[in-house]
Structure formats: structure tokens, C-alpha cells
Design a protein around this motif. Structure first.
Motif, PDB file in Angstrom:
ATOM      1  N   LEU A  34       0.864  -1.186   0.000  1.00 23.12           N
ATOM      2  CA  LEU A  34       0.000   0.000   0.000  1.00 23.12           C
ATOM      3  C   LEU A  34       0.896   1.229   0.000  1.00 23.12           C
ATOM      4  CD1 LEU A  34      -2.898   1.197   0.215  1.00 23.12           C
ATOM      5  CD2 LEU A  34      -2.563   1.230   2.699  1.00 23.12           C
ATOM      6  N   ILE A  35       0.948   1.944  -1.116  1.00 24.33           N
ATOM      7  CA  ILE A  35       1.795   3.135  -1.228  1.00 24.33           C
ATOM      8  C   ILE A  35       1.123   4.316  -0.526  1.00 24.33           C
ATOM      9  CG2 ILE A  35       2.810   4.816  -2.819  1.00 24.33           C
ATOM     10  CD1 ILE A  35       3.093   2.559  -4.851  1.00 24.33           C
ATOM     11  N   ALA A  36       1.849   4.919   0.397  1.00 21.35           N
ATOM     12  CA  ALA A  36       1.379   6.122   1.089  1.00 21.35           C
ATOM     13  C   ALA A  36       2.235   7.292   0.619  1.00 21.35           C
ATOM     14  CB  ALA A  36       1.507   5.950   2.596  1.00 21.35           C
ATOM     15  N   PRO A  37       1.693   8.173  -0.225  1.00 20.72           N
ATOM     16  CA  PRO A  37       2.498   9.262  -0.780  1.00 20.72           C
ATOM     17  C   PRO A  37       2.669  10.442   0.166  1.00 20.72           C
ATOM     18  CG  PRO A  37       0.304   9.332  -1.709  1.00 20.72           C
ATOM     19  CD  PRO A  37       0.340   8.145  -0.782  1.00 20.72           C
ATOM     20  N   PHE A  38       2.899  10.140   1.433  1.00 20.81           N
ATOM     21  CA  PHE A  38       3.059  11.158   2.474  1.00 20.81           C
ATOM     22  C   PHE A  38       4.253  10.781   3.349  1.00 20.81           C
ATOM     23  CE2 PHE A  38      -1.340   9.600   2.075  1.00 20.81           C
ATOM     24  CZ  PHE A  38      -1.871  10.605   1.273  1.00 20.81           C
ATOM     25  N   ALA A  39       4.738  11.756   4.074  1.00 22.36           N
ATOM     26  CA  ALA A  39       5.839  11.499   4.995  1.00 22.36           C
ATOM     27  C   ALA A  39       5.340  10.708   6.201  1.00 22.36           C
ATOM     28  CB  ALA A  39       6.453  12.813   5.451  1.00 22.36           C
ATOM     29  N   PRO A  40       6.167   9.828   6.760  1.00 23.81           N
ATOM     30  CA  PRO A  40       5.776   9.097   7.970  1.00 23.81           C
ATOM     31  C   PRO A  40       5.426  10.068   9.092  1.00 23.81           C
ATOM     32  CG  PRO A  40       7.755   8.140   7.010  1.00 23.81           C
ATOM     33  CD  PRO A  40       7.500   9.426   6.278  1.00 23.81           C
ATOM     34  N   GLY A  41       4.370   9.760   9.826  1.00 25.45           N
ATOM     35  CA  GLY A  41       3.980  10.604  10.944  1.00 25.45           C
ATOM     36  C   GLY A  41       2.831  11.537  10.647  1.00 25.45           C
ATOM     37  N   ALA A  42       2.559  11.826   9.372  1.00 22.61           N
ATOM     38  CA  ALA A  42       1.432  12.684   9.017  1.00 22.61           C
ATOM     39  C   ALA A  42       0.132  11.949   9.301  1.00 22.61           C
ATOM     40  CB  ALA A  42       1.517  13.065   7.542  1.00 22.61           C
ATOM     41  N   LYS A  84       2.103  -3.131 -11.669  1.00 23.68           N
ATOM     42  CA  LYS A  84       1.323  -4.163 -12.350  1.00 23.68           C
ATOM     43  C   LYS A  84      -0.111  -4.137 -11.831  1.00 23.68           C
ATOM     44  CE  LYS A  84       1.410  -9.113 -13.463  1.00 23.68           C
ATOM     45  NZ  LYS A  84       2.124 -10.400 -13.244  1.00 23.68           N
ATOM     46  N   PRO A  85      -1.111  -4.116 -12.726  1.00 30.04           N
ATOM     47  CA  PRO A  85      -2.512  -4.015 -12.286  1.00 30.04           C
ATOM     48  C   PRO A  85      -3.095  -5.364 -11.848  1.00 30.04           C
ATOM     49  CG  PRO A  85      -2.425  -4.045 -14.673  1.00 30.04           C
ATOM     50  CD  PRO A  85      -0.993  -4.047 -14.202  1.00 30.04           C
ATOM     51  N   ASP A  86      -2.548  -5.921 -10.796  1.00 32.25           N
ATOM     52  CA  ASP A  86      -2.980  -7.238 -10.341  1.00 32.25           C
ATOM     53  C   ASP A  86      -3.532  -7.230  -8.920  1.00 32.25           C
ATOM     54  OD1 ASP A  86      -0.662  -6.751  -8.943  1.00 32.25           O
ATOM     55  OD2 ASP A  86       0.436  -8.499  -9.692  1.00 32.25           O
ATOM     56  N   GLY A  87      -3.684  -6.018  -8.343  1.00 34.26           N
ATOM     57  CA  GLY A  87      -4.224  -5.908  -7.000  1.00 34.26           C
ATOM     58  C   GLY A  87      -3.208  -6.017  -5.897  1.00 34.26           C
ATOM     59  N   TYR A  88      -1.946  -6.262  -6.253  1.00 29.86           N
ATOM     60  CA  TYR A  88      -0.919  -6.420  -5.218  1.00 29.86           C
ATOM     61  C   TYR A  88      -0.162  -5.126  -4.941  1.00 29.86           C
ATOM     62  CZ  TYR A  88      -2.056 -11.307  -5.220  1.00 29.86           C
ATOM     63  OH  TYR A  88      -2.748 -12.488  -5.097  1.00 29.86           O
ATOM     64  N   THR A  89      -0.520  -4.065  -5.651  1.00 30.36           N
ATOM     65  CA  THR A  89      -0.034  -2.723  -5.322  1.00 30.36           C
ATOM     66  C   THR A  89      -1.238  -1.790  -5.316  1.00 30.36           C
ATOM     67  OG1 THR A  89       2.062  -3.161  -6.464  1.00 30.36           O
ATOM     68  CG2 THR A  89       1.594  -0.881  -5.871  1.00 30.36           C
ATOM     69  N   LEU A  90      -1.500  -1.206  -4.159  1.00 27.78           N
ATOM     70  CA  LEU A  90      -2.574  -0.242  -3.980  1.00 27.78           C
ATOM     71  C   LEU A  90      -1.949   1.056  -3.473  1.00 27.78           C
ATOM     72  CD1 LEU A  90      -5.104  -2.585  -2.112  1.00 27.78           C
ATOM     73  CD2 LEU A  90      -5.097  -2.030  -4.566  1.00 27.78           C
ATOM     74  N   GLY A  91      -2.723   2.112  -3.397  1.00 24.14           N
ATOM     75  CA  GLY A  91      -2.170   3.368  -2.909  1.00 24.14           C
ATOM     76  C   GLY A  91      -3.250   4.265  -2.334  1.00 24.14           C
ATOM     77  N   ILE A  92      -2.818   5.211  -1.536  1.00 19.91           N
ATOM     78  CA  ILE A  92      -3.707   6.219  -0.955  1.00 19.91           C
ATOM     79  C   ILE A  92      -3.560   7.505  -1.759  1.00 19.91           C
ATOM     80  CG2 ILE A  92      -4.249   7.598   1.077  1.00 19.91           C
ATOM     81  CD1 ILE A  92      -4.881   4.755   1.623  1.00 19.91           C
ATOM     82  N   GLY A  93      -4.663   8.093  -2.149  1.00 21.90           N
ATOM     83  CA  GLY A  93      -4.637   9.366  -2.865  1.00 21.90           C
ATOM     84  C   GLY A  93      -5.438  10.414  -2.107  1.00 21.90           C
TER      85      GLY A  93
END
Length: 321
Positions: A34-42, A84-93
Motif C-alpha cells: 500500500l503506497i502512502a504518498p506522504f511522509a511518515p507521521g502525518a 502491475k494491475p494485479d491488486g498487489y499494489t494499492l495506494g492512498i490518494g
């Protein structure tokens, strides 16, 4: 021959349907990132980690949070778009990266509409308009009146073209108020200057302001969302204060790379719906001063379109386009 062709077609369709069911049943069979495009602690990072922990339990596979901050939350989403669009990489937007940044002249190379699949909206981030005790401002009516004085009325934000800044611009437009934004590097320094009386107003996230509000160090005039904030139920919305068409604020959602199979998207979304309805999860969200707010894939996509059009108009009015 025609009968054979028809039989083959039916068998082929059955196999395709079986494959789709099998993929949904088999997923997931390995860890998910799960990709979090923010700095840790936010606070947004906190939401990502809470979602990851709950999904790990409900899906029966480890969900690993990977922080990739930068470009206003866009860097991590660009990485997600190329996964890869296989569900094994997700992210927060978040609001800015999904619905605002694309309207800016120096926008990062990301088109959420074509490169990402909306899975679920998961949270609203309440914003609040606060006033310094030295300003004497006690209501939105007084803010509007004061803004018509020569030079207008300044208000602090967490940065130019952030949701805080654009929420202020939207209010100024609807209220026909002369307001001047002052960009800070985050809500905390803006709030510090309001408490010190260096600026009369600020629009900040409730996470940063709730302590100062409860301590009487600043006056909460209104929250910007469509409904009152759970952590500040006595503070009215701007809509309640005479501007019924007004609604602004931050939000967070879960996304997958474009072309991720619908059955996988729907499975993750269904799990998130159950997770967000859990009273214990709601309580944990409250500690982050964010509010659970579920929308499924279709509803979330429609919501994103509305937000993108709304903020595009505000950005254009500000003069960035």
C-alpha cells in the motif's frame, strides 16, 4: 458446424466467467503493498497504516505500507500508476494529488482518470476557519465586513493551492469577500501565527487546531465540510452560516493501477466498507482527527469528477491556469 461453433462459444464464455470467479477467490495469495504518498507521521500516513492493518486481517495477507512522499502527494501515485494491475499494489490518494494538481501549470505527469482505478473513498479531513483572539472576529458576518476594509483580510493556509488555500478562495468567491491568502509550510506554523495575533485568520486542518480551540487560544468560526465535524460538533459549517452551496475539505481514498480487474477492485472495496463501519476503527480514525467516509468504486469515481471540476474552476479563478 454452426452448432459446434455455438457450443464452443458457450464453453469459451463459461471458461472466462470461471477464470474471473477463480481470480477473485484466489486473491490475495501473497503480500500487498500500500503506497502512502506522504511522509511518515502525518495524519494521512496514520490512515494508510490503519487501513493496511485492517486489510491484513480481513484479506488474510500482510499489507505493507511503503512511503513515497513528494510533489504534493503525486510521486507515490505515479509509482502506483506504473505498477502491475494485479491488486498487489494499492495506494492512498488525497484531494490535491487527484483533483487539484492536474490543473496547475507545473503539474506532475499523472492523469488519475486514465492511470488509476478508484477503489474506495475512505476518509474526510475536516478543515476549520479559526480567528485570533486579537482580531475580535466572532462570526463569518464579521469576517466579510472586515474584509471590505482597504487591503482586505489575510488568512493563513498550509500552502498555495492546498485544499486549505482553495477552501478559502471558494469562500471568498461565494461571500464576495476580499481575502488574501498567506502560504505557510503546513497548518502548524499558520496556527502559531494566528494564536500570536500575527494574522487574523487561518484555515487549518482540525487535527492541528482542536487543542488550541478547546484551550480558547483561537476561536473556531466554521468548518468547511458539508456537515459538522465529529470532533467539534458545536462549530457550525460555512453552509449553515449563510452559504448553502458551500462545501470544501480534504479527503483520502484507496486507488489501484488502471486496468486492475473489477472483481479485485470490488473485493477490496467491499472489505473497506466493512472495516470503516467498525466502531473500533471509527474510534481510531477519531484519534487522527479524520472521519471515515466510504464510497464504492462507481460512487467514488463520480465524486472525483465533481471535485475535479469544482477545484479546476477555483484554480482558474485564482489565476494559475
Amino acid at each position: 458446424m454452426k452448432i459446434k461453433v455455438c457450443i464452443h462459444a458457450v464453453i469459451g464464455m463459461s471458461l472466462l466467467c470461471s477464470a474471473g470467479v477463480a481470480s477473485a477467490q484466489a486473491y490475495p495469495n501473497k503480500p500487498i503493498t500500500l503506497i502512502a504518498p506522504f511522509a511518515p507521521g502525518a495524519s494521512a500516513d496514520g490512515v494508510a497504516r490503519l487501513i493496511a492493518r485492517q486489510l491484513s486481517q480481513s484479506l488474510g495477507q500482510t499489507v505493507i505500507v511503503e512511503n513515497r512522499a513528494g510533489a504534493g502527494g503525486t510521486t507515490g501515485l505515479i509509482a502506483l500508476a506504473h505498477a502491475k494491475p494485479d491488486g498487489y499494489t494499492l495506494g492512498i490518494g488525497a484531494t490535491g494529488a487527484i483533483s487539484v494538481n492536474r490543473h496547475l501549470p507545473d503539474a506532475a505527469p499523472l492523469n488519475p482518470d486514465t492511470q488509476l482505478s478508484a477503489v474506495s473513498k475512505v476518509a474526510d479531513i475536516p478543515l476549520v476557519l479559526v480567528a485570533s483572539g486579537k482580531s475580535g472576529l466572532k462570526s463569518l458576518k464579521e469576517v466579510i465586513t472586515a474584509s471590505h476594509q482597504p487591503g482586505g483580510l489575510s488568512y493563513g493556509t498550509s500552502g498555495q493551492f492546498t485544499s486549505h488555500h482553495l477552501a478559502g478562495e471558494l469562500f471568498a468567491s461565494q461571500a464576495k469577500a476580499d481575502m488574501v491568502s498567506v502560504a505557510y509550510r503546513g497548518s502548524a506554523p499558520a496556527l502559531t501565527d494566528v494564536m500570536a495575533g500575527q494574522i487574523p485568520l487561518a484555515i487549518v486542518d482540525l487535527t492541528s487546531a482542536i487543542g488550541a480551540i478547546k484551550a480558547g487560544k483561537v476561536t473556531a468560526l466554521a468548518v468547511t465540510g458539508a456537515r459538522r465535524a465529529l470532533d467539534a460538533p458545536t462549530v457550525p459549517t460555512i453552509a449553515e452560516s449563510g452559504f448553502p452551496e458551500y462545501s470544501a475539505g480534504g479527503w483520502l481514498g484507496v486507488f489501484a493501477p488502471a486496468k486492475t480487474p473489477d472483481d479485485i477492485v470490488n473485493k477490496v472495496s467491499s472489505q473497506l466498507k466493512t472495516i470503516l463501519a467498525d466502531p473500533k476503527v471509527k474510534s481510531e480514525f477519531s484519534t487522527l482527527a479524520v472521519e471515515p467516509a466510504y464510497l464504492g468504486p462507481k460512487e467514488f469515481s463520480a465524486y472525483i469528477n465533481e471535485e475535479t471540476q469544482k477545484w479546476g474552476g477555483v484554480v482558474k479563478a485564482v489565476g494559475a491556469m
